[in-house]
Design a protein around this motif. Structure first.
Motif, PDB file in Angstrom:
ATOM      1  N   MET B   1     -21.655  -6.736  12.922  1.00  0.00           N
ATOM      2  CA  MET B   1     -21.413  -7.066  11.516  1.00  0.00           C
ATOM      3  C   MET B   1     -21.455  -8.589  11.348  1.00  0.00           C
ATOM      4  SD  MET B   1     -18.359  -5.571   9.107  1.00  0.00           S
ATOM      5  CE  MET B   1     -18.399  -3.960   9.874  1.00  0.00           C
ATOM      6  N   THR B   2     -21.834  -9.059  10.214  1.00  0.00           N
ATOM      7  CA  THR B   2     -21.930 -10.503   9.998  1.00  0.00           C
ATOM      8  C   THR B   2     -20.544 -11.124   9.985  1.00  0.00           C
ATOM      9  OG1 THR B   2     -21.710 -10.263   7.649  1.00  0.00           O
ATOM     10  CG2 THR B   2     -23.924 -10.167   8.528  1.00  0.00           C
ATOM     11  N   ASP B   3     -20.536 -12.438  10.168  1.00  0.00           N
ATOM     12  CA  ASP B   3     -19.252 -13.129  10.236  1.00  0.00           C
ATOM     13  C   ASP B   3     -18.444 -12.991   8.955  1.00  0.00           C
ATOM     14  OD1 ASP B   3     -20.555 -15.746  12.342  1.00  0.00           O
ATOM     15  OD2 ASP B   3     -19.636 -13.822  12.818  1.00  0.00           O
ATOM     16  N   SER B   4     -19.075 -13.161   7.797  1.00  0.00           N
ATOM     17  CA  SER B   4     -18.314 -13.098   6.547  1.00  0.00           C
ATOM     18  C   SER B   4     -17.787 -11.697   6.286  1.00  0.00           C
ATOM     19  CB  SER B   4     -19.176 -13.539   5.365  1.00  0.00           C
ATOM     20  OG  SER B   4     -19.486 -14.895   5.498  1.00  0.00           O
ATOM     21  N   LEU B   5     -18.600 -10.697   6.591  1.00  0.00           N
ATOM     22  CA  LEU B   5     -18.123  -9.323   6.425  1.00  0.00           C
ATOM     23  C   LEU B   5     -16.994  -9.029   7.402  1.00  0.00           C
ATOM     24  CD1 LEU B   5     -20.921  -6.690   5.758  1.00  0.00           C
ATOM     25  CD2 LEU B   5     -19.242  -7.671   4.207  1.00  0.00           C
ATOM     26  N   ARG B   6     -17.157  -9.509   8.647  1.00  0.00           N
ATOM     27  CA  ARG B   6     -16.099  -9.278   9.642  1.00  0.00           C
ATOM     28  C   ARG B   6     -14.808  -9.974   9.221  1.00  0.00           C
ATOM     29  NH1 ARG B   6     -18.502 -10.711  14.444  1.00  0.00           N
ATOM     30  NH2 ARG B   6     -19.209  -8.574  14.724  1.00  0.00           N
ATOM     31  N   GLU B   7     -14.974 -11.148   8.661  1.00  0.00           N
ATOM     32  CA  GLU B   7     -13.797 -11.876   8.181  1.00  0.00           C
ATOM     33  C   GLU B   7     -13.096 -11.102   7.064  1.00  0.00           C
ATOM     34  OE1 GLU B   7     -14.702 -16.058   7.294  1.00  0.00           O
ATOM     35  OE2 GLU B   7     -13.042 -15.981   5.841  1.00  0.00           O
ATOM     36  N   LEU B   8     -13.873 -10.589   6.134  1.00  0.00           N
ATOM     37  CA  LEU B   8     -13.297  -9.771   5.063  1.00  0.00           C
ATOM     38  C   LEU B   8     -12.586  -8.546   5.635  1.00  0.00           C
ATOM     39  CD1 LEU B   8     -15.900  -9.467   2.150  1.00  0.00           C
ATOM     40  CD2 LEU B   8     -13.533 -10.234   1.947  1.00  0.00           C
ATOM     41  N   ALA B   9     -13.248  -7.881   6.583  1.00  0.00           N
ATOM     42  CA  ALA B   9     -12.674  -6.674   7.191  1.00  0.00           C
ATOM     43  C   ALA B   9     -11.343  -6.997   7.871  1.00  0.00           C
ATOM     44  CB  ALA B   9     -13.660  -6.058   8.177  1.00  0.00           C
ATOM     45  N   GLN B  10     -11.298  -8.161   8.549  1.00  0.00           N
ATOM     46  CA  GLN B  10     -10.051  -8.548   9.227  1.00  0.00           C
ATOM     47  C   GLN B  10      -8.956  -8.883   8.218  1.00  0.00           C
ATOM     48  OE1 GLN B  10     -11.545 -11.661  11.738  1.00  0.00           O
ATOM     49  NE2 GLN B  10     -12.048 -10.264  13.431  1.00  0.00           N
ATOM     50  N   GLN B  11      -9.338  -9.552   7.126  1.00  0.00           N
ATOM     51  CA  GLN B  11      -8.350  -9.864   6.097  1.00  0.00           C
ATOM     52  C   GLN B  11      -7.746  -8.581   5.519  1.00  0.00           C
ATOM     53  OE1 GLN B  11     -11.250 -12.729   4.063  1.00  0.00           O
ATOM     54  NE2 GLN B  11      -9.288 -13.508   3.324  1.00  0.00           N
ATOM     55  N   LEU B  12      -8.609  -7.583   5.333  1.00  0.00           N
ATOM     56  CA  LEU B  12      -8.133  -6.312   4.778  1.00  0.00           C
ATOM     57  C   LEU B  12      -7.166  -5.615   5.724  1.00  0.00           C
ATOM     58  CD1 LEU B  12     -11.463  -5.061   3.239  1.00  0.00           C
ATOM     59  CD2 LEU B  12      -9.320  -5.415   1.991  1.00  0.00           C
ATOM     60  N   GLN B  13      -7.477  -5.692   7.010  1.00  0.00           N
ATOM     61  CA  GLN B  13      -6.607  -5.058   8.001  1.00  0.00           C
ATOM     62  C   GLN B  13      -5.235  -5.739   8.000  1.00  0.00           C
ATOM     63  OE1 GLN B  13      -8.872  -4.073  11.430  1.00  0.00           O
ATOM     64  NE2 GLN B  13      -7.550  -2.274  11.583  1.00  0.00           N
ATOM     65  N   GLN B  14      -5.260  -7.076   7.972  1.00  0.00           N
ATOM     66  CA  GLN B  14      -4.002  -7.819   7.945  1.00  0.00           C
ATOM     67  C   GLN B  14      -3.213  -7.511   6.663  1.00  0.00           C
ATOM     68  OE1 GLN B  14      -4.555 -12.071   8.400  1.00  0.00           O
ATOM     69  NE2 GLN B  14      -2.381 -12.471   7.967  1.00  0.00           N
ATOM     70  N   PHE B  15      -3.937  -7.442   5.554  1.00  0.00           N
ATOM     71  CA  PHE B  15      -3.314  -7.157   4.260  1.00  0.00           C
ATOM     72  C   PHE B  15      -2.565  -5.822   4.306  1.00  0.00           C
ATOM     73  CE2 PHE B  15      -3.137  -5.907  -0.175  1.00  0.00           C
ATOM     74  CZ  PHE B  15      -2.987  -7.095  -0.859  1.00  0.00           C
ATOM     75  N   ALA B  16      -3.226  -4.809   4.850  1.00  0.00           N
ATOM     76  CA  ALA B  16      -2.597  -3.480   4.931  1.00  0.00           C
ATOM     77  C   ALA B  16      -1.459  -3.465   5.941  1.00  0.00           C
ATOM     78  CB  ALA B  16      -3.654  -2.439   5.282  1.00  0.00           C
ATOM     79  N   ASN B  17      -1.652  -4.150   7.072  1.00  0.00           N
ATOM     80  CA  ASN B  17      -0.598  -4.201   8.089  1.00  0.00           C
ATOM     81  C   ASN B  17       0.682  -4.824   7.535  1.00  0.00           C
ATOM     82  OD1 ASN B  17      -2.103  -2.999  10.088  1.00  0.00           O
ATOM     83  ND2 ASN B  17      -2.783  -4.939  11.012  1.00  0.00           N
ATOM     84  N   GLU B  18       0.517  -5.961   6.840  1.00  0.00           N
ATOM     85  CA  GLU B  18       1.686  -6.658   6.307  1.00  0.00           C
ATOM     86  C   GLU B  18       2.490  -5.785   5.344  1.00  0.00           C
ATOM     87  OE1 GLU B  18      -0.170 -11.233   6.335  1.00  0.00           O
ATOM     88  OE2 GLU B  18      -0.050 -10.057   4.480  1.00  0.00           O
ATOM     89  N   ARG B  19       1.783  -4.881   4.666  1.00  0.00           N
ATOM     90  CA  ARG B  19       2.440  -4.017   3.671  1.00  0.00           C
ATOM     91  C   ARG B  19       2.764  -2.626   4.218  1.00  0.00           C
ATOM     92  NH1 ARG B  19      -0.301  -7.825   1.974  1.00  0.00           N
ATOM     93  NH2 ARG B  19       0.144  -8.970   0.051  1.00  0.00           N
ATOM     94  N   ASP B  20       2.480  -2.424   5.500  1.00  0.00           N
ATOM     95  CA  ASP B  20       2.728  -1.122   6.130  1.00  0.00           C
ATOM     96  C   ASP B  20       1.987  -0.006   5.382  1.00  0.00           C
ATOM     97  OD1 ASP B  20       3.733   0.555   8.048  1.00  0.00           O
ATOM     98  OD2 ASP B  20       5.661   0.849   7.062  1.00  0.00           O
ATOM     99  N   TRP B  21       0.748  -0.283   5.019  1.00  0.00           N
ATOM    100  CA  TRP B  21      -0.051   0.675   4.247  1.00  0.00           C
ATOM    101  C   TRP B  21      -1.029   1.477   5.112  1.00  0.00           C
ATOM    102  CZ3 TRP B  21      -1.791  -2.345  -0.833  1.00  0.00           C
ATOM    103  CH2 TRP B  21      -0.681  -2.467  -1.691  1.00  0.00           C
ATOM    104  N   GLN B  22      -1.079   1.194   6.418  1.00  0.00           N
ATOM    105  CA  GLN B  22      -2.038   1.925   7.253  1.00  0.00           C
ATOM    106  C   GLN B  22      -1.747   3.422   7.236  1.00  0.00           C
ATOM    107  OE1 GLN B  22      -4.631   0.547   8.026  1.00  0.00           O
ATOM    108  NE2 GLN B  22      -4.372  -1.558   8.732  1.00  0.00           N
ATOM    109  N   GLN B  23      -0.484   3.780   7.039  1.00  0.00           N
ATOM    110  CA  GLN B  23      -0.127   5.201   6.987  1.00  0.00           C
ATOM    111  C   GLN B  23      -0.872   5.958   5.884  1.00  0.00           C
ATOM    112  OE1 GLN B  23       3.972   5.726   5.363  1.00  0.00           O
ATOM    113  NE2 GLN B  23       3.969   3.506   5.005  1.00  0.00           N
ATOM    114  N   PHE B  24      -1.228   5.232   4.807  1.00  0.00           N
ATOM    115  CA  PHE B  24      -1.951   5.880   3.707  1.00  0.00           C
ATOM    116  C   PHE B  24      -3.461   5.887   3.934  1.00  0.00           C
ATOM    117  CE2 PHE B  24       1.835   3.860   1.731  1.00  0.00           C
ATOM    118  CZ  PHE B  24       2.503   5.017   1.386  1.00  0.00           C
TER     119      PHE B  24
END
Lengths: 116, 116, 116, 116
Positions: B1-24
């Motif tokens: 995956m390209t760097d910018s897309l990978r960066e977005l994907a990582q930001q999304l993962q962190q965003f969900a982790n911080e909010r404990d939303w992975q369960q959903f």
């Protein structure tokens, strides 16, 4: 937009040009095609439990990846047609979401998911 | 995956982790959310003619871009959850399509669009 | 079509006529609107577990019923526009399904749901 | 609900019971299936102009009618699962719409269609 995404978008434009398909690619039609592909993706999951959806077998995983590719390809064609920078739009949206769901409020109560 | 897309994907993962939303975020649920966002995008076009969809006013254009961002964000979250390389999957699909719709056959008769 | 469905269909036709909305109601547009409403219905369920979806609270139940009504209303408008007898089409489909999924084969193995 | 619709709904319940499929028919899953069928319906129209969608050839017309039947069948199964009276819900919605879009305001300016 990133280089790889821009490259994909350019390939799609060339692909449609060579086939004289731009006449069909009004944004409205591309938005229809995008929903149709997203629904084909959902079709793979409709009778699975959430847990089953987390552990797809290899054949299903590949089929799902191919449907995800279709969604991305139509999204890129729409971004071509409307001159939208997808990555920039996504970054803007992420910032909006960070303000809308601050960690100290969103964590643990998941209001977003209960109050649609 | 390209760097910018990978960066977005990582930001999304962190965003969900911080909010404990992975369960959903079971793939099934993300696929539902993707269709819902794609339909919100289509809603902007449903009563427009194709020509009108080619010349959106500025407010509508911005609203459409925001919906497109939502589609991309859920698609990236799904690629996280299923460990799919979106750009690679899209490149594979483009090659398949090139074989399926050769220029000399596809040009001018648009079979793809008549025979669904 | 049954009397009550026909009555609803006629009311919808009159409603659109009075407002001069038939110009917008090309089958393509009605099909778009139908998907949009179906997705609004799905939105209520996207973060719920299957079990939660079986026991909606009263407010959610009413909101879901209203979305279901929207789906039916666009389906009836499409049946008006294309002159389709919905109940007859559904009876035909039921017979096809009975041949496609005979009880002695379908029972217990749920092939339909495993092999999409 | 009307007699013919109720009869269809009962046939669907028996059909699922005989095959032991009620376990799959959580409202969430039926809502997914409904969107998938609505998108299959839309697929027939995605590359057509609005005018073309008004004059389908006979084969396409039949295929579209079969997809409309699928939408109705899942909507009825959802009404079974959630104990919703579809016709009553539709009548309620029609009354709401009549108040929301009074003829003297809605006629000619089609606000509904411009201001999403």
């Amino acid at each position: 937009m990133t280089d790889s995404l821009r490259e994909l978008a350019q390939q799609l434009q060339q692909f449609a040009n060579e086939r004289d398909w731009q006449q069909f690619h009004a944004p409205k039609n591309l938005a229809c095609a995008l929903v149709v592909e997203a629904a084909e993706l959902l079709e793979h999951f409709q009778w699975l439990t959430e847990d089953q959806s987390r552990s797809l077998d290899s054949a299903r995983h590949d089929a799902v990846a191919a449907e995800m590719a279709d969604v991305l390809l139509y999204l890129l064609q729409l971004s071509n047609a409307l001159d939208v920078d997808l990555v920039a739009a996504a970054q803007t949206k992420l910032k909006t979401n960070a303000l809308k769901y601050p960690v100290h409020l969103a964590r643990g109560n998941s209001t977003k998911y209960d109050e649609l």
